[in-house]
Scaffold this motif. Structure first.
Motif, PDB file in Angstrom:
ATOM      1  N   THR A  63       0.833  -1.296  -0.098  1.00 18.18           N
ATOM      2  CA  THR A  63       0.022  -0.133   0.282  1.00 18.18           C
ATOM      3  C   THR A  63       0.784   1.242  -0.002  1.00 18.18           C
ATOM      4  O   THR A  63       0.368   2.299   0.076  1.00 18.18           O
ATOM      5  N   GLY A  64       2.189   1.261   0.208  1.00 19.89           N
ATOM      6  CA  GLY A  64       2.949   2.252   0.472  1.00 19.89           C
ATOM      7  C   GLY A  64       3.063   2.988  -0.879  1.00 19.89           C
ATOM      8  O   GLY A  64       2.611   4.416  -0.838  1.00 19.89           O
ATOM      9  N   PRO A  65       3.389   2.558  -2.106  1.00 20.02           N
ATOM     10  CA  PRO A  65       3.383   3.683  -3.501  1.00 20.02           C
ATOM     11  C   PRO A  65       2.165   4.268  -3.861  1.00 20.02           C
ATOM     12  O   PRO A  65       1.926   5.362  -4.060  1.00 20.02           O
ATOM     13  N   MET A  66       0.887   3.585  -3.642  1.00 21.07           N
ATOM     14  CA  MET A  66      -0.372   3.909  -3.741  1.00 21.07           C
ATOM     15  C   MET A  66      -1.265   4.059  -2.594  1.00 21.07           C
ATOM     16  O   MET A  66      -1.815   3.137  -2.314  1.00 21.07           O
ATOM     17  N   GLU A  67      -1.059   5.130  -2.028  1.00 19.83           N
ATOM     18  CA  GLU A  67      -2.074   4.987  -0.742  1.00 19.83           C
ATOM     19  C   GLU A  67      -3.394   4.715  -0.967  1.00 19.83           C
ATOM     20  O   GLU A  67      -4.184   5.199  -1.769  1.00 19.83           O
ATOM     21  N   ARG A  68      -3.938   3.980  -0.065  1.00 13.84           N
ATOM     22  CA  ARG A  68      -5.149   3.622  -0.105  1.00 13.84           C
ATOM     23  C   ARG A  68      -5.876   3.284   1.326  1.00 13.84           C
ATOM     24  O   ARG A  68      -5.069   2.736   2.103  1.00 13.84           O
ATOM     25  N   PRO A  69      -7.238   3.209   1.557  1.00 14.02           N
ATOM     26  CA  PRO A  69      -7.602   2.930   2.884  1.00 14.02           C
ATOM     27  C   PRO A  69      -7.553   1.292   3.246  1.00 14.02           C
ATOM     28  O   PRO A  69      -7.625   0.727   1.840  1.00 14.02           O
ATOM     29  N   VAL A  70      -7.312   0.896   4.296  1.00 10.73           N
ATOM     30  CA  VAL A  70      -7.090  -0.383   4.514  1.00 10.73           C
ATOM     31  C   VAL A  70      -7.998  -1.032   5.883  1.00 10.73           C
ATOM     32  O   VAL A  70      -7.586  -0.019   6.800  1.00 10.73           O
ATOM     33  N   ALA A  71      -8.635  -1.894   5.836  1.00 13.65           N
ATOM     34  CA  ALA A  71      -9.468  -2.362   7.054  1.00 13.65           C
ATOM     35  C   ALA A  71      -9.031  -3.636   7.267  1.00 13.65           C
ATOM     36  O   ALA A  71      -9.196  -4.539   6.350  1.00 13.65           O
ATOM     37  N   GLY A  93       0.023   1.111   7.625  1.00 19.43           N
ATOM     38  CA  GLY A  93      -1.228   1.851   6.735  1.00 19.43           C
ATOM     39  C   GLY A  93      -2.558   1.280   6.915  1.00 19.43           C
ATOM     40  O   GLY A  93      -3.209   1.930   6.120  1.00 19.43           O
ATOM     41  N   VAL A  94      -2.881   0.392   8.065  1.00 17.48           N
ATOM     42  CA  VAL A  94      -4.159   0.040   8.289  1.00 17.48           C
ATOM     43  C   VAL A  94      -5.142   1.435   8.729  1.00 17.48           C
ATOM     44  O   VAL A  94      -4.671   1.946   9.802  1.00 17.48           O
ATOM     45  N   SER A  95      -6.008   1.435   8.172  1.00 18.01           N
ATOM     46  CA  SER A  95      -7.021   2.539   8.532  1.00 18.01           C
ATOM     47  C   SER A  95      -8.022   2.193   9.852  1.00 18.01           C
ATOM     48  O   SER A  95      -8.430   2.866  10.613  1.00 18.01           O
ATOM     49  N   ALA A  96      -8.393   0.872   9.806  1.00 16.62           N
ATOM     50  CA  ALA A  96      -9.197   0.521  10.741  1.00 16.62           C
ATOM     51  C   ALA A  96      -8.657  -1.022  10.954  1.00 16.62           C
ATOM     52  O   ALA A  96      -8.654  -2.007  10.219  1.00 16.62           O
ATOM     53  N   TYR A  97      -8.610  -1.236  12.472  1.00 12.40           N
ATOM     54  CA  TYR A  97      -8.255  -2.513  12.875  1.00 12.40           C
ATOM     55  C   TYR A  97      -9.028  -3.191  13.842  1.00 12.40           C
ATOM     56  O   TYR A  97      -9.322  -2.524  14.995  1.00 12.40           O
ATOM     57  N   VAL A  98      -9.947  -4.135  13.441  1.00 13.17           N
ATOM     58  CA  VAL A  98     -10.946  -4.519  14.298  1.00 13.17           C
ATOM     59  C   VAL A  98     -10.724  -5.955  14.766  1.00 13.17           C
ATOM     60  O   VAL A  98     -10.429  -6.811  13.791  1.00 13.17           O
ATOM     61  N   VAL A  99     -10.555  -6.108  15.983  1.00 11.68           N
ATOM     62  CA  VAL A  99     -10.358  -7.315  16.649  1.00 11.68           C
ATOM     63  C   VAL A  99     -11.720  -8.060  17.150  1.00 11.68           C
ATOM     64  O   VAL A  99     -12.595  -7.293  17.492  1.00 11.68           O
ATOM     65  N   ASP A 100     -11.772  -9.327  17.075  1.00  7.73           N
ATOM     66  CA  ASP A 100     -12.854 -10.109  17.298  1.00  7.73           C
ATOM     67  C   ASP A 100     -13.519 -10.570  15.999  1.00  7.73           C
ATOM     68  O   ASP A 100     -14.695 -10.628  16.025  1.00  7.73           O
ATOM     69  N   GLY A 101     -12.800 -10.470  14.984  1.00  8.53           N
ATOM     70  CA  GLY A 101     -13.318 -10.881  13.721  1.00  8.53           C
ATOM     71  C   GLY A 101     -14.359 -10.132  13.082  1.00  8.53           C
ATOM     72  O   GLY A 101     -14.614  -9.144  13.363  1.00  8.53           O
ATOM     73  N   VAL A 120     -17.514  -0.348   8.989  1.00  4.60           N
ATOM     74  CA  VAL A 120     -16.218  -0.391   9.280  1.00  4.60           C
ATOM     75  C   VAL A 120     -15.340   0.319   8.134  1.00  4.60           C
ATOM     76  O   VAL A 120     -14.410   0.979   8.026  1.00  4.60           O
ATOM     77  N   LEU A 121     -15.908   0.030   7.108  1.00  2.49           N
ATOM     78  CA  LEU A 121     -15.323   0.248   5.725  1.00  2.49           C
ATOM     79  C   LEU A 121     -15.507   2.143   5.469  1.00  2.49           C
ATOM     80  O   LEU A 121     -14.473   2.768   5.520  1.00  2.49           O
ATOM     81  N   ARG A 179     -11.243   7.831   8.231  1.00  2.00           N
ATOM     82  CA  ARG A 179      -9.996   8.053   8.760  1.00  2.00           C
ATOM     83  C   ARG A 179      -8.610   8.336   7.733  1.00  2.00           C
ATOM     84  O   ARG A 179      -7.944   9.087   7.942  1.00  2.00           O
ATOM     85  N   PHE A 180      -8.835   7.430   6.761  1.00  2.00           N
ATOM     86  CA  PHE A 180      -7.749   7.326   5.732  1.00  2.00           C
ATOM     87  C   PHE A 180      -7.853   8.873   4.998  1.00  2.00           C
ATOM     88  O   PHE A 180      -6.604   9.542   4.979  1.00  2.00           O
ATOM     89  N   ARG A 181      -9.129   9.208   4.891  1.00  2.00           N
ATOM     90  CA  ARG A 181      -8.868  10.962   4.096  1.00  2.00           C
ATOM     91  C   ARG A 181      -8.427  11.869   5.173  1.00  2.00           C
ATOM     92  O   ARG A 181      -7.695  12.583   4.795  1.00  2.00           O
ATOM     93  N   MET A 182      -8.766  11.882   6.360  1.00  2.00           N
ATOM     94  CA  MET A 182      -8.466  12.761   7.488  1.00  2.00           C
ATOM     95  C   MET A 182      -7.077  12.872   7.523  1.00  2.00           C
ATOM     96  O   MET A 182      -6.215  13.790   7.496  1.00  2.00           O
ATOM     97  N   PHE A 183      -6.346  11.616   7.768  1.00  2.00           N
ATOM     98  CA  PHE A 183      -4.781  11.543   7.659  1.00  2.00           C
ATOM     99  C   PHE A 183      -4.255  11.838   6.579  1.00  2.00           C
ATOM    100  O   PHE A 183      -3.281  12.569   6.594  1.00  2.00           O
ATOM    101  N   HIS A 184      -4.710  11.707   5.291  1.00  2.00           N
ATOM    102  CA  HIS A 184      -4.094  12.159   4.024  1.00  2.00           C
ATOM    103  C   HIS A 184      -4.267  13.604   3.974  1.00  2.00           C
ATOM    104  O   HIS A 184      -3.061  14.197   3.610  1.00  2.00           O
ATOM    105  N   ARG A 185      -5.220  14.059   4.563  1.00  2.00           N
ATOM    106  CA  ARG A 185      -5.421  15.507   4.428  1.00  2.00           C
ATOM    107  C   ARG A 185      -4.464  16.174   5.352  1.00  2.00           C
ATOM    108  O   ARG A 185      -3.748  17.259   5.185  1.00  2.00           O
TER     109      ARG A 185
END
Length: 186
Positions: free
Chosen positions: A64-72, A90-98, A107-108, A114-120
């Motif tokens: 995900t480094g070269p082409m940034e994108r949200p990751v859940a 680069g994970v935008s959302a990390y949800v534990v418990d499956g 979640v998406l 969150r990705f857009r906020m950090f990108h800004r």
């Protein structure tokens, strides 16, 4: 979406289809993650994994480094420190418990927001750094003019500004040229 278990992948795909129109591609082999993401250039990456490893997170960071994108990332369990490592990868959302199909869309949405906020924030930080570097360069050029011409700071800036207007350039560009030329002459 990254999911090795076919039945679980089908549940997730059904959950995504109920949430809206998505072009979904399932990657079953985590080892092909970087290659598949690079080839497909998805808008968002969804990873469902029982227990993530640092290797998976490194692969994700490379992918995900070269082409940034949200990751859940949905995980069944997580070792200490892996959530921090996931965010750094680069994970935008990390949800534990499956992953539960009903939770996929919210979640998406959160991951995208969150990705857009950090990108800004990264863009604003980069702009601030650039402006600070330009300010330093202009101050250096003003100092050189003050010393060479025996003028005050305001007049030195006026000289730079006039030169910029005459040349149709930015003050920072004129200052850069002056500092570079002075470096070549000394």
């Amino acid at each position: 979406m990254v999911e090795a278990d076919r039945d679980r992948a089908l549940q997730i795909v059904d959950g995504l289809k109920q949430a809206g129109e998505f072009d979904i591609h399932v990657i079953s082999e985590r080892t092909r993650l970087a290659r598949e993401i690079t080839a497909r250039e998805p808008d968002i990456v969804l990873i469902d994994i029982a227990n993530p490893s640092r290797d998976t997170l490194e692969e994700l960071a490379l992918a995900t480094g070269p082409m940034e994108r949200p990751v859940a990332m949905f995980v069944d369990r997580s070792e200490a420190g892996l959530s921090d490592a996931a965010i750094e990868a680069g994970v935008s959302a990390y949800v534990v418990d499956g992953l539960q199909p009903a939770r996929v869309k919210p979640v998406l949405d959160a991951a995208i927001a969150r990705f857009r906020m950090f990108h800004r924030m990264r863009a604003e930080l980069a702009e601030t750094k650039r402006a600070l570097e330009e300010r330093k360069l202009i101050d250096r050029a003003k100092g050189m003019l003050m010393k060479a011409r025996g003028v005050e700071e305001e007049e030195a800036y006026a000289i730079l500004r006039k030169a910029a207007m005459d040349q149709g350039k930015r003050v920072a560009d004129v200052a850069s040229a002056l500092v570079t030329a002075a470096g070549l002459l000394s």
